[in-house]
Write a protein that holds these residues in place. Structure first.
Motif, PDB file in Angstrom:
ATOM      1  N   VAL A 151      -0.435  -5.706  18.674  1.00 35.97           N
ATOM      2  CA  VAL A 151      -0.476  -5.700  17.214  1.00 35.97           C
ATOM      3  C   VAL A 151      -1.939  -5.559  16.817  1.00 35.97           C
ATOM      4  O   VAL A 151      -2.807  -6.230  17.376  1.00 35.97           O
ATOM      5  CB  VAL A 151       0.108  -6.997  16.614  1.00 35.97           C
ATOM      6  N   ILE A 152      -2.217  -4.662  15.865  1.00 38.55           N
ATOM      7  CA  ILE A 152      -3.587  -4.470  15.408  1.00 38.55           C
ATOM      8  C   ILE A 152      -3.773  -5.301  14.145  1.00 38.55           C
ATOM      9  O   ILE A 152      -3.123  -5.043  13.127  1.00 38.55           O
ATOM     10  CB  ILE A 152      -3.869  -2.982  15.150  1.00 38.55           C
ATOM     11  N   PRO A 153      -4.643  -6.310  14.159  1.00 38.14           N
ATOM     12  CA  PRO A 153      -4.701  -7.275  13.060  1.00 38.14           C
ATOM     13  C   PRO A 153      -5.549  -6.848  11.864  1.00 38.14           C
ATOM     14  O   PRO A 153      -5.842  -7.671  10.994  1.00 38.14           O
ATOM     15  CB  PRO A 153      -5.313  -8.508  13.735  1.00 38.14           C
ATOM     16  N   TYR A 154      -5.909  -5.577  11.808  1.00 39.92           N
ATOM     17  CA  TYR A 154      -6.759  -5.128  10.700  1.00 39.92           C
ATOM     18  C   TYR A 154      -6.523  -3.648  10.457  1.00 39.92           C
ATOM     19  O   TYR A 154      -6.483  -2.855  11.402  1.00 39.92           O
ATOM     20  CB  TYR A 154      -8.231  -5.357  11.034  1.00 39.92           C
ATOM     21  N   ILE A 155      -6.358  -3.259   9.187  1.00 43.55           N
ATOM     22  CA  ILE A 155      -6.241  -1.861   8.783  1.00 43.55           C
ATOM     23  C   ILE A 155      -7.384  -1.588   7.819  1.00 43.55           C
ATOM     24  O   ILE A 155      -7.445  -2.176   6.734  1.00 43.55           O
ATOM     25  CB  ILE A 155      -4.891  -1.572   8.112  1.00 43.55           C
ATOM     26  N   SER A 156      -8.281  -0.717   8.204  1.00 42.38           N
ATOM     27  CA  SER A 156      -9.493  -0.479   7.424  1.00 42.38           C
ATOM     28  C   SER A 156      -9.173  -0.112   5.979  1.00 42.38           C
ATOM     29  O   SER A 156      -8.394   0.800   5.704  1.00 42.38           O
ATOM     30  CB  SER A 156     -10.296   0.649   8.074  1.00 42.38           C
ATOM     31  N   GLY A 157      -9.769  -0.844   5.044  1.00 42.15           N
ATOM     32  CA  GLY A 157      -9.645  -0.560   3.624  1.00 42.15           C
ATOM     33  C   GLY A 157      -8.371  -1.038   2.969  1.00 42.15           C
ATOM     34  O   GLY A 157      -8.282  -1.065   1.736  1.00 42.15           O
ATOM     35  N   GLU A 158      -7.381  -1.437   3.749  1.00 47.36           N
ATOM     36  CA  GLU A 158      -6.075  -1.747   3.180  1.00 47.36           C
ATOM     37  C   GLU A 158      -6.093  -3.023   2.340  1.00 47.36           C
ATOM     38  O   GLU A 158      -5.536  -3.055   1.235  1.00 47.36           O
ATOM     39  CB  GLU A 158      -5.042  -1.865   4.291  1.00 47.36           C
ATOM     40  N   GLU A 159      -6.709  -4.059   2.848  1.00 44.62           N
ATOM     41  CA  GLU A 159      -6.727  -5.324   2.107  1.00 44.62           C
ATOM     42  C   GLU A 159      -7.505  -5.190   0.803  1.00 44.62           C
ATOM     43  O   GLU A 159      -7.130  -5.778  -0.222  1.00 44.62           O
ATOM     44  CB  GLU A 159      -7.314  -6.421   2.996  1.00 44.62           C
ATOM     45  N   ASP A 160      -8.569  -4.379   0.819  1.00 46.29           N
ATOM     46  CA  ASP A 160      -9.369  -4.183  -0.390  1.00 46.29           C
ATOM     47  C   ASP A 160      -8.589  -3.452  -1.477  1.00 46.29           C
ATOM     48  O   ASP A 160      -8.869  -3.613  -2.666  1.00 46.29           O
ATOM     49  CB  ASP A 160     -10.639  -3.388  -0.059  1.00 46.29           C
ATOM     50  N   LYS A 161      -7.611  -2.619  -1.080  1.00 44.25           N
ATOM     51  CA  LYS A 161      -6.814  -1.872  -2.054  1.00 44.25           C
ATOM     52  C   LYS A 161      -5.736  -2.719  -2.707  1.00 44.25           C
ATOM     53  O   LYS A 161      -5.295  -2.432  -3.818  1.00 44.25           O
ATOM     54  CB  LYS A 161      -6.137  -0.675  -1.374  1.00 44.25           C
ATOM     55  N   LEU A 162      -5.275  -3.742  -2.001  1.00 42.91           N
ATOM     56  CA  LEU A 162      -4.088  -4.461  -2.458  1.00 42.91           C
ATOM     57  C   LEU A 162      -4.286  -5.168  -3.791  1.00 42.91           C
ATOM     58  O   LEU A 162      -3.411  -5.141  -4.652  1.00 42.91           O
ATOM     59  CB  LEU A 162      -3.644  -5.463  -1.400  1.00 42.91           C
ATOM     60  N   GLU A 163      -5.432  -5.822  -3.983  1.00 47.63           N
ATOM     61  CA  GLU A 163      -5.610  -6.587  -5.216  1.00 47.63           C
ATOM     62  C   GLU A 163      -5.628  -5.696  -6.450  1.00 47.63           C
ATOM     63  O   GLU A 163      -4.848  -5.938  -7.391  1.00 47.63           O
ATOM     64  CB  GLU A 163      -6.881  -7.442  -5.149  1.00 47.63           C
ATOM     65  N   PRO A 164      -6.470  -4.645  -6.531  1.00 48.13           N
ATOM     66  CA  PRO A 164      -6.423  -3.795  -7.735  1.00 48.13           C
ATOM     67  C   PRO A 164      -5.086  -3.091  -7.911  1.00 48.13           C
ATOM     68  O   PRO A 164      -4.616  -2.905  -9.035  1.00 48.13           O
ATOM     69  CB  PRO A 164      -7.559  -2.792  -7.504  1.00 48.13           C
ATOM     70  N   GLU A 165      -4.463  -2.717  -6.802  1.00 45.05           N
ATOM     71  CA  GLU A 165      -3.160  -2.068  -6.870  1.00 45.05           C
ATOM     72  C   GLU A 165      -2.116  -3.015  -7.453  1.00 45.05           C
ATOM     73  O   GLU A 165      -1.322  -2.644  -8.322  1.00 45.05           O
ATOM     74  CB  GLU A 165      -2.770  -1.634  -5.459  1.00 45.05           C
ATOM     75  N   ALA A 166      -2.112  -4.265  -6.977  1.00 45.41           N
ATOM     76  CA  ALA A 166      -1.146  -5.251  -7.469  1.00 45.41           C
ATOM     77  C   ALA A 166      -1.385  -5.573  -8.935  1.00 45.41           C
ATOM     78  O   ALA A 166      -0.427  -5.752  -9.707  1.00 45.41           O
ATOM     79  CB  ALA A 166      -1.234  -6.522  -6.628  1.00 45.41           C
ATOM     80  N   ARG A 167      -2.634  -5.640  -9.350  1.00 45.48           N
ATOM     81  CA  ARG A 167      -2.934  -5.933 -10.755  1.00 45.48           C
ATOM     82  C   ARG A 167      -2.363  -4.860 -11.679  1.00 45.48           C
ATOM     83  O   ARG A 167      -1.918  -5.148 -12.782  1.00 45.48           O
ATOM     84  CB  ARG A 167      -4.443  -6.051 -10.964  1.00 45.48           C
ATOM     85  N   LYS A 168      -2.366  -3.602 -11.201  1.00 45.09           N
ATOM     86  CA  LYS A 168      -1.820  -2.511 -12.005  1.00 45.09           C
ATOM     87  C   LYS A 168      -0.295  -2.548 -12.007  1.00 45.09           C
ATOM     88  O   LYS A 168       0.333  -2.441 -13.056  1.00 45.09           O
ATOM     89  CB  LYS A 168      -2.319  -1.172 -11.459  1.00 45.09           C
ATOM     90  N   ILE A 169       0.290  -2.678 -10.814  1.00 44.23           N
ATOM     91  CA  ILE A 169       1.747  -2.645 -10.710  1.00 44.23           C
ATOM     92  C   ILE A 169       2.392  -3.813 -11.440  1.00 44.23           C
ATOM     93  O   ILE A 169       3.457  -3.690 -12.044  1.00 44.23           O
ATOM     94  CB  ILE A 169       2.173  -2.616  -9.230  1.00 44.23           C
ATOM     95  N   LEU A 170       1.722  -4.972 -11.412  1.00 42.65           N
ATOM     96  CA  LEU A 170       2.267  -6.154 -12.072  1.00 42.65           C
ATOM     97  C   LEU A 170       1.780  -6.291 -13.511  1.00 42.65           C
ATOM     98  O   LEU A 170       2.071  -7.267 -14.185  1.00 42.65           O
ATOM     99  CB  LEU A 170       1.907  -7.415 -11.285  1.00 42.65           C
TER     100      LEU A 170
END
Length: 318
Positions: A151-170
């Motif tokens: 299992v690879i425990p890190y995806i480059s850039g993915e965690e940084d995208k989640l917060e702004p993306e979630a703020r828009k979707i929600l």
């Protein structure tokens, strides 16, 4: 109804391939053009795509001659709609398409939270842990030596995208920007979100483990949450869009569901599955915990864009 003429940019990638499958024999949309890199241009789609789907290449797409993803190469076509499955590093090209109506919108497994906010008010805090499928990395994607027995425990850039993306979707819809067709939303600007994103050896289907806290006090019970998710009706269902699932959210009572191999294709891949819905600890910060699964290239990507187009057609906007 006269079908809307459409093209797909980034057609050779995993999401682009999903677009071609979902657009095959579509009742409202006709796929007439495919765009990819310069090295693929001028050749039939079947000769340049490295096909990785379990279904065969659609016959109506196989012979389409691929065009380079530049607006000038599509000027001779009377297009109503262009879908973009381009990687973010080259997605700026889409701005040069004057008829581009919709772009790929990453929805992932957020639908359950949207449904809960509709019933119980805003969520204030969210913690997510994701197990993301290999198809999300594209092709050739992750090396076999990296992912097999691992299992690879890190995806480059993915965690940084989640917060702004979630703020828009929600958040909530505000206006439409007529210059480029993008939606403008009023973001959920008080949302606190922490994320850990991992890559796992699953072909399709992103799993998300969610803990959340409501602004409302006292919070809803787990049984109230289950009922709200089961009863949720999405806009595309209300509009009668042809690709809309019968059930937008499938709720499992079994302790070991959902699972990617068993549940990612429910409702043709357009449903989000939710299980292990339970209250948080009485002395803990979070009110609710659950597991969600979505087919990442269908409802999480290409399928959502197609549903957006269908909704625009039903509303008379396209």
């Amino acid at each position: 109804m006269t079908k809307k003429r459409c093209a797909v940019l980034g057609a050779t990638g995993s999401v682009g391939q999903r677009f071609t499958l979902l657009l095959e024999d579509h009742p409202q949309l006709e796929l007439i053009a495919l765009g990819a890199s310069a090295r693929s241009a001028g050749k039939p789609y079947k000769d340049v795509v490295t096909w990785k789907q379990t279904s065969p290449i659609p016959s109506n797409s196989a012979g389409i001659v691929v065009r380079e993803c530049k607006a000038k190469h599509f000027e001779d076509l009377d297009l109503d709609l262009v879908f973009s499955a381009l990687d973010s590093s080259v997605a700026g090209q889409r701005k040069r398409f004057p008829r581009l109506q919709l772009q790929l919108r990453r929805r992932r497994c957020r639908l359950p939270i949207v449904a809960l906010q509709a019933e119980f008010g805003r969520v204030s805090d969210v913690e997510v842990f994701t197990e993301q499928a290999l198809s999300g990395a594209g092709y050739p994607g992750v090396s076999t030596m990296d992912i097999v027995d691992n299992v690879i425990p890190y995806i480059s850039g993915e965690e940084d995208k989640l917060e702004p993306e979630a703020r828009k979707i929600l958040g909530s819809l505000a206006t439409v920007n007529d210059d480029d067709g993008d939606l403008t939303v009023k973001e959920h600007d008080t949302l606190n979100l922490d994320a850990t994103c991992t890559r796992v050896g699953v072909s399709d289907g992103h799993m998300v483990y969610v803990s959340l806290r409501f602004e409302r006090r006292p919070p809803p019970s787990a049984e109230q949450v289950k009922a709200a998710l089961r009863n949720y009706t999405s806009e595309v269902q209300r509009l009668g869009c042809p690709s809309a699932p019968r059930r937008a959210i499938v709720v499992f009572e079994e302790a070991d569901r959902p699972q990617p191999r068993l549940d990612r294709d429910l409702e043709g891949g357009f449903a989000v599955s939710v299980g292990r819905i339970r209250a948080g600890r009485e002395d803990g910060h979070f009110d609710l915990r659950f597991v969600a699964l979505s087919h990442n290239t269908t409802v999480g990507a290409a399928g959502s864009s197609i549903l957006n187009a269908e909704a625009a057609i039903q509303k008379g906007l396209l």
